[in-house]
Design a protein around this motif. Sequence first.
Motif, PDB file in Angstrom:
ATOM      1  N   ARG A 105      10.306  -0.956  -8.095  1.00  0.00           N
ATOM      2  CA  ARG A 105      10.241  -1.216  -6.644  1.00  0.00           C
ATOM      3  C   ARG A 105       9.686  -0.186  -5.884  1.00  0.00           C
ATOM      4  NH1 ARG A 105      15.504  -2.545  -8.477  1.00  0.00           N
ATOM      5  NH2 ARG A 105      16.589  -0.485  -7.946  1.00  0.00           N
ATOM      6  N   ILE A 106       9.869   1.046  -6.380  1.00  0.00           N
ATOM      7  CA  ILE A 106       9.023   2.263  -5.515  1.00  0.00           C
ATOM      8  C   ILE A 106       7.699   1.763  -5.548  1.00  0.00           C
ATOM      9  CG2 ILE A 106       8.753   4.622  -5.720  1.00  0.00           C
ATOM     10  CD1 ILE A 106      11.493   5.122  -6.498  1.00  0.00           C
ATOM     11  N   ARG A 107       7.200   1.675  -6.799  1.00  0.00           N
ATOM     12  CA  ARG A 107       5.635   1.467  -7.024  1.00  0.00           C
ATOM     13  C   ARG A 107       5.297   0.095  -6.072  1.00  0.00           C
ATOM     14  NH1 ARG A 107       6.486   2.776 -12.442  1.00  0.00           N
ATOM     15  NH2 ARG A 107       6.936   0.717 -12.958  1.00  0.00           N
ATOM     16  N   ALA A 108       6.057  -0.702  -5.880  1.00  0.00           N
ATOM     17  CA  ALA A 108       5.634  -1.871  -5.172  1.00  0.00           C
ATOM     18  C   ALA A 108       5.501  -1.488  -3.655  1.00  0.00           C
ATOM     19  CB  ALA A 108       6.527  -3.067  -5.386  1.00  0.00           C
ATOM     20  N   GLN A 109       6.889  -0.561  -3.271  1.00  0.00           N
ATOM     21  CA  GLN A 109       6.693  -0.090  -1.820  1.00  0.00           C
ATOM     22  C   GLN A 109       5.444   0.532  -1.490  1.00  0.00           C
ATOM     23  OE1 GLN A 109      10.441   1.511  -1.467  1.00  0.00           O
ATOM     24  NE2 GLN A 109      11.677  -0.300  -1.425  1.00  0.00           N
ATOM     25  N   GLU A 110       5.051   1.354  -2.421  1.00  0.00           N
ATOM     26  CA  GLU A 110       3.912   2.340  -2.384  1.00  0.00           C
ATOM     27  C   GLU A 110       2.725   1.470  -2.260  1.00  0.00           C
ATOM     28  OE1 GLU A 110       4.067   4.727  -5.693  1.00  0.00           O
ATOM     29  OE2 GLU A 110       5.275   6.210  -4.960  1.00  0.00           O
ATOM     30  N   GLY A 111       2.638   0.523  -2.940  1.00  0.00           N
ATOM     31  CA  GLY A 111       1.487  -0.609  -2.850  1.00  0.00           C
ATOM     32  C   GLY A 111       1.461  -1.292  -1.721  1.00  0.00           C
ATOM     33  N   ARG A 112       2.561  -1.606  -1.009  1.00  0.00           N
ATOM     34  CA  ARG A 112       2.531  -2.259   0.441  1.00  0.00           C
ATOM     35  C   ARG A 112       2.101  -1.299   1.359  1.00  0.00           C
ATOM     36  NH1 ARG A 112       7.134  -4.990  -1.689  1.00  0.00           N
ATOM     37  NH2 ARG A 112       8.651  -3.345  -1.148  1.00  0.00           N
ATOM     38  N   LEU A 113       2.662   0.110   1.300  1.00  0.00           N
ATOM     39  CA  LEU A 113       2.195   0.971   2.335  1.00  0.00           C
ATOM     40  C   LEU A 113       0.664   1.347   2.284  1.00  0.00           C
ATOM     41  CD1 LEU A 113       5.235   3.430   1.941  1.00  0.00           C
ATOM     42  CD2 LEU A 113       4.782   1.998   3.863  1.00  0.00           C
ATOM     43  N   GLN A 114       0.289   1.235   1.051  1.00  0.00           N
ATOM     44  CA  GLN A 114      -1.185   1.596   0.916  1.00  0.00           C
ATOM     45  C   GLN A 114      -2.004   0.430   1.360  1.00  0.00           C
ATOM     46  OE1 GLN A 114      -2.135   2.166  -3.348  1.00  0.00           O
ATOM     47  NE2 GLN A 114      -1.126   4.211  -3.413  1.00  0.00           N
ATOM     48  N   ALA A 115      -1.579  -0.968   1.384  1.00  0.00           N
ATOM     49  CA  ALA A 115      -2.078  -1.968   1.977  1.00  0.00           C
ATOM     50  C   ALA A 115      -2.361  -1.898   3.714  1.00  0.00           C
ATOM     51  CB  ALA A 115      -1.414  -3.307   1.442  1.00  0.00           C
ATOM     52  N   LEU A 116      -1.041  -1.195   4.043  1.00  0.00           N
ATOM     53  CA  LEU A 116      -0.975  -0.995   5.500  1.00  0.00           C
ATOM     54  C   LEU A 116      -1.863  -0.016   6.037  1.00  0.00           C
ATOM     55  CD1 LEU A 116       2.761  -1.834   5.902  1.00  0.00           C
ATOM     56  CD2 LEU A 116       1.241  -3.451   6.610  1.00  0.00           C
ATOM     57  N   GLU A 117      -2.213   0.900   5.364  1.00  0.00           N
ATOM     58  CA  GLU A 117      -2.776   2.224   5.932  1.00  0.00           C
ATOM     59  C   GLU A 117      -4.194   1.784   6.701  1.00  0.00           C
ATOM     60  OE1 GLU A 117      -3.531   4.829   2.371  1.00  0.00           O
ATOM     61  OE2 GLU A 117      -1.456   5.369   2.283  1.00  0.00           O
ATOM     62  N   PRO A 118      -4.886   0.938   6.132  1.00  0.00           N
ATOM     63  CA  PRO A 118      -6.029   0.475   7.022  1.00  0.00           C
ATOM     64  C   PRO A 118      -5.787   0.071   8.550  1.00  0.00           C
ATOM     65  CG  PRO A 118      -6.455  -0.296   4.786  1.00  0.00           C
ATOM     66  CD  PRO A 118      -5.007   0.132   4.918  1.00  0.00           C
ATOM     67  N   GLN A 119      -4.691  -0.773   8.347  1.00  0.00           N
ATOM     68  CA  GLN A 119      -4.306  -1.421   9.864  1.00  0.00           C
ATOM     69  C   GLN A 119      -3.694  -0.192  10.554  1.00  0.00           C
ATOM     70  OE1 GLN A 119      -1.593  -4.680   8.944  1.00  0.00           O
ATOM     71  NE2 GLN A 119      -2.744  -5.478   7.213  1.00  0.00           N
ATOM     72  N   VAL A 120      -2.920   0.604  10.003  1.00  0.00           N
ATOM     73  CA  VAL A 120      -2.274   1.794  10.731  1.00  0.00           C
ATOM     74  C   VAL A 120      -3.470   2.585  11.255  1.00  0.00           C
ATOM     75  CG1 VAL A 120      -1.129   3.814  10.528  1.00  0.00           C
ATOM     76  CG2 VAL A 120      -0.330   1.722   9.433  1.00  0.00           C
ATOM     77  N   ALA A 121      -4.577   3.002  10.432  1.00  0.00           N
ATOM     78  CA  ALA A 121      -5.902   3.599  11.023  1.00  0.00           C
ATOM     79  C   ALA A 121      -6.455   2.966  12.018  1.00  0.00           C
ATOM     80  CB  ALA A 121      -6.653   3.871   9.724  1.00  0.00           C
ATOM     81  N   THR A 122      -6.537   1.654  12.063  1.00  0.00           N
ATOM     82  CA  THR A 122      -7.237   0.989  13.161  1.00  0.00           C
ATOM     83  C   THR A 122      -6.507   1.043  14.256  1.00  0.00           C
ATOM     84  OG1 THR A 122      -8.285  -0.643  11.260  1.00  0.00           O
ATOM     85  CG2 THR A 122      -8.015  -1.389  13.851  1.00  0.00           C
ATOM     86  N   LEU A 123      -5.034   0.869  14.240  1.00  0.00           N
ATOM     87  CA  LEU A 123      -4.231   1.025  15.470  1.00  0.00           C
ATOM     88  C   LEU A 123      -4.479   2.476  15.965  1.00  0.00           C
ATOM     89  CD1 LEU A 123      -1.336  -0.872  14.501  1.00  0.00           C
ATOM     90  CD2 LEU A 123      -2.621  -1.738  16.105  1.00  0.00           C
ATOM     91  N   GLN A 124      -4.344   3.251  15.318  1.00  0.00           N
ATOM     92  CA  GLN A 124      -4.600   4.894  15.577  1.00  0.00           C
ATOM     93  C   GLN A 124      -5.887   4.854  16.348  1.00  0.00           C
ATOM     94  OE1 GLN A 124      -3.763   7.063  12.222  1.00  0.00           O
ATOM     95  NE2 GLN A 124      -1.753   7.434  12.445  1.00  0.00           N
TER      96      GLN A 124
END
Length: 228
Positions: free
Chosen positions: A167-186
């Motif tokens: 479950r932790i690895r799955a959450q880490e994968g989802r967070l990594q997938a969101l990182e480009p979107q977060v960077a774009t918003l920033q």
Amino acid sequence: MSTPLAPLITAAGLASIWRASNDGVSAQITHIALGDGAYAPAQDQTKLRSEKARYPVAGGERLGNTQIHLTAIADDAKAFWVREIGFILADGTLLAVWSDPKAALAYKAADVQLLLAYDLALNALPPDSVTIQSSGAGLNLSLASELAELAAAQIGEANRGLGRDERIRAQEGRLQALEPQVATLQNRSQALEQEHAADKRSGLELATANAAAIVSMQHLFVKQRLGA
């Protein structure tokens, strides 16, 4: 749980029992021998065909006139399939042997404790002619049950730990997938802040220019009045 066995009584073992009976004593089983030979046992056997290890009896009890319960612990560095078992008397005689040409009874892993617990049916022997000499370790079925429960609990906790890790690895994968979107918003946020700052500077400059023009016009008007 213990494994019920009906081993073959050897001729040498039977002779040893008769000798002990003549002295008014019972023959004593002191060790359990394990091997990896697979065959149909013979009555003239005096040893296992491929003995790998021998362990002292840790405990036992009489279940009837010709049935006894034995326990031992195999805890050395040897690893092999258990396909033959020998029950050894105090004088070193092979009392009885069990083996099967096709089936293995257990696997002895290296440096992992293997509980040996057997119920022996010795119907071919005179009643009460065999006793148990244990090492005094006091190992019995209740301890075996506790060990099994402990092992099950450890396996369950390990499985739960694996589930948590997944479950932790799955959450880490989802967070990594969101990182480009977060960077774009920033980046967009920083651009908007810069635009806002530029608009604010432009407004201040315009207000300053307007104020300067008003002051200049007022100054010119005063001069014209004074000249008139």
